[in-house]
Motif scaffolding. Structure first.
Motif, PDB file in Angstrom:
ATOM      1  N   ARG A   1      -7.795  -5.411  -2.963  1.00  0.00           N
ATOM      2  CA  ARG A   1      -6.877  -5.385  -1.831  1.00  0.00           C
ATOM      3  C   ARG A   1      -6.873  -6.791  -1.221  1.00  0.00           C
ATOM      4  O   ARG A   1      -7.922  -7.400  -1.037  1.00  0.00           O
TER       5      ARG A   1
ATOM      6  N   ASP B   1     -12.328  -8.415  -0.428  1.00  0.00           N
ATOM      7  CA  ASP B   1     -13.722  -8.217  -0.823  1.00  0.00           C
ATOM      8  C   ASP B   1     -14.493  -9.530  -0.869  1.00  0.00           C
ATOM      9  O   ASP B   1     -15.693  -9.527  -1.133  1.00  0.00           O
TER      10      ASP B   1
ATOM     11  N   TYR C   1      -9.344   1.139  -2.365  1.00  0.00           N
ATOM     12  CA  TYR C   1      -8.466   1.486  -3.491  1.00  0.00           C
ATOM     13  C   TYR C   1      -9.221   1.241  -4.799  1.00  0.00           C
ATOM     14  O   TYR C   1     -10.285   0.618  -4.812  1.00  0.00           O
TER      15      TYR C   1
ATOM     16  N   SER D   1     -11.855  -3.118  -0.015  1.00  0.00           N
ATOM     17  CA  SER D   1     -10.843  -2.270  -0.643  1.00  0.00           C
ATOM     18  C   SER D   1     -11.427  -0.901  -0.934  1.00  0.00           C
ATOM     19  O   SER D   1     -12.471  -0.784  -1.578  1.00  0.00           O
TER      20      SER D   1
ATOM     21  N   VAL E   1      -2.094  -4.314  -2.666  1.00  0.00           N
ATOM     22  CA  VAL E   1      -3.106  -3.766  -3.581  1.00  0.00           C
ATOM     23  C   VAL E   1      -2.662  -3.939  -5.035  1.00  0.00           C
ATOM     24  O   VAL E   1      -1.472  -4.114  -5.319  1.00  0.00           O
TER      25      VAL E   1
ATOM     26  N   ASN F   1      -8.595 -12.511  -0.520  1.00  0.00           N
ATOM     27  CA  ASN F   1      -9.071 -11.302  -1.195  1.00  0.00           C
ATOM     28  C   ASN F   1     -10.060 -10.626  -0.241  1.00  0.00           C
ATOM     29  O   ASN F   1     -11.080 -11.221   0.127  1.00  0.00           O
TER      30      ASN F   1
ATOM     31  N   GLU G   1      -1.197  -5.809   4.036  1.00  0.00           N
ATOM     32  CA  GLU G   1      -2.166  -5.525   2.967  1.00  0.00           C
ATOM     33  C   GLU G   1      -1.426  -5.210   1.672  1.00  0.00           C
ATOM     34  O   GLU G   1      -0.462  -4.434   1.683  1.00  0.00           O
TER      35      GLU G   1
ATOM     36  N   CYS H   1       0.852  -1.194   0.000  1.00  0.00           N
ATOM     37  CA  CYS H   1       0.000   0.000   0.000  1.00  0.00           C
ATOM     38  C   CYS H   1       0.885   1.240   0.000  1.00  0.00           C
ATOM     39  O   CYS H   1       2.052   1.170   0.388  1.00  0.00           O
TER      40      CYS H   1
END
Ligand SMILES: [Fe+2]
Length: 247
Positions: free
Chosen positions: A143, A189, A139, A137, A212, A187, A210, A110
């Motif tokens: 993530r 999500d 982002y 995430s 990304v 993952n 973490e 990150c």
């Protein structure tokens, strides 16, 4: 390259030599982007990380959000200054390459202003826990979370519900103790997960790392993410540090 970076790189290579990456990747995808390796990281590395867990205890920030979470955490900003082994693992190129190979994505750490990027979570008081959540995430891309068990003297369990976001599959529940050196990867999500409440006289400390696919974040989500970190995790002093680091 520092001695710590070199020795962590060697340990990661040794750990990777002990697993079939194809097998780990197959299990990762079969379980909807979730996999774990019990007591995988070598003991000398784990011992050094546990020494850092103890060194940074004065920096623990405790939070309580009724009905959702209670516990302590130490952010990346403190770890960068005081926990070289943990940070070296987070940044170890062979480790990131291994994770990227599981996901099929190019992964990166990150950006420096994210206190969650590499952080310790302390469950030290009776009832410390976190309710079910995704590691959503904020982002632009995905993530991914690595969770490493470091101290496990508790009846708490990491409870994972697989296939939560897949209507075609029945959910499957996995309950794990996070013993020292246990590696869990998912993952954010996709894995619906919680930590059950700590009992009297118990202790549990875990590390999360973490990664990304993109370091970019929508500015509105950045504000939301910062406030969530300040309230729920690391406190407002760390929020200010993060804002300064991003300048
Ligand atoms: Fe989580």
């Amino acid at each position: 390259m520092s001695d710590t970076t070199t020795s962590v790189a060697e340990t990661v290579a040794q750990a990777l030599a002990g697993v079939s990456v194809d097998d780990v990747r197959r299990r990762y995808w079969e379980q909807n982007e979730f996999v774990y390796l019990e007591r995988w990281l070598p003991a000398p590395l784990v011992d050094r990380m546990v020494a850092e867990v103890n060194r940074v205890r004065p920096s623990i920030n405790r939070n309580y959000i009724p009905r959702h979470k209670k516990g302590g955490s130490v952010s990346f900003y403190t770890l960068v200054e005081q926990a070289p082994t943990i940070v070296a693992l987070y940044r170890a190129p062979a480790f990131i390459e291994f994770l990227a190979g599981l996901t099929g994505q190019r992964l990166q750490a990150c950006p420096p202003g994210d206190p969650h990027s590499c952080a310790l979570y302390y469950y030290t008081e009776p009832g410390d826990h976190i309710g079910f959540h995704f590691d959503t995430s904020y982002y632009r891309g995905a993530r991914y979370t690595v969770l490493v068990g470091l101290v496990e003297r508790s009846s708490s369990r990491l409870v994972c519900q697989l296939y939560k976001n897949d209507p075609s599959r029945a959910p499957v529940e996995v309950k794990l103790a996070t013993h020292p050196g246990t590696f869990i990867f998912f993952n954010g999500d996709k894995l619906w997960h919680s930590i059950t409440p700590l009992g009297e006289g118990e202790e549990r400390v875990s590390l999360t790392l973490e990664y990304v696919t993109s370091q970019a974040m929508n500015p509105f989500l950045r504000v939301f993410s910062d406030l969530k970190d300040a309230f729920a995790y690391f406190g407002f002093a760390e929020l200010v540090k993060g804002r300064l680091k991003r300048r």
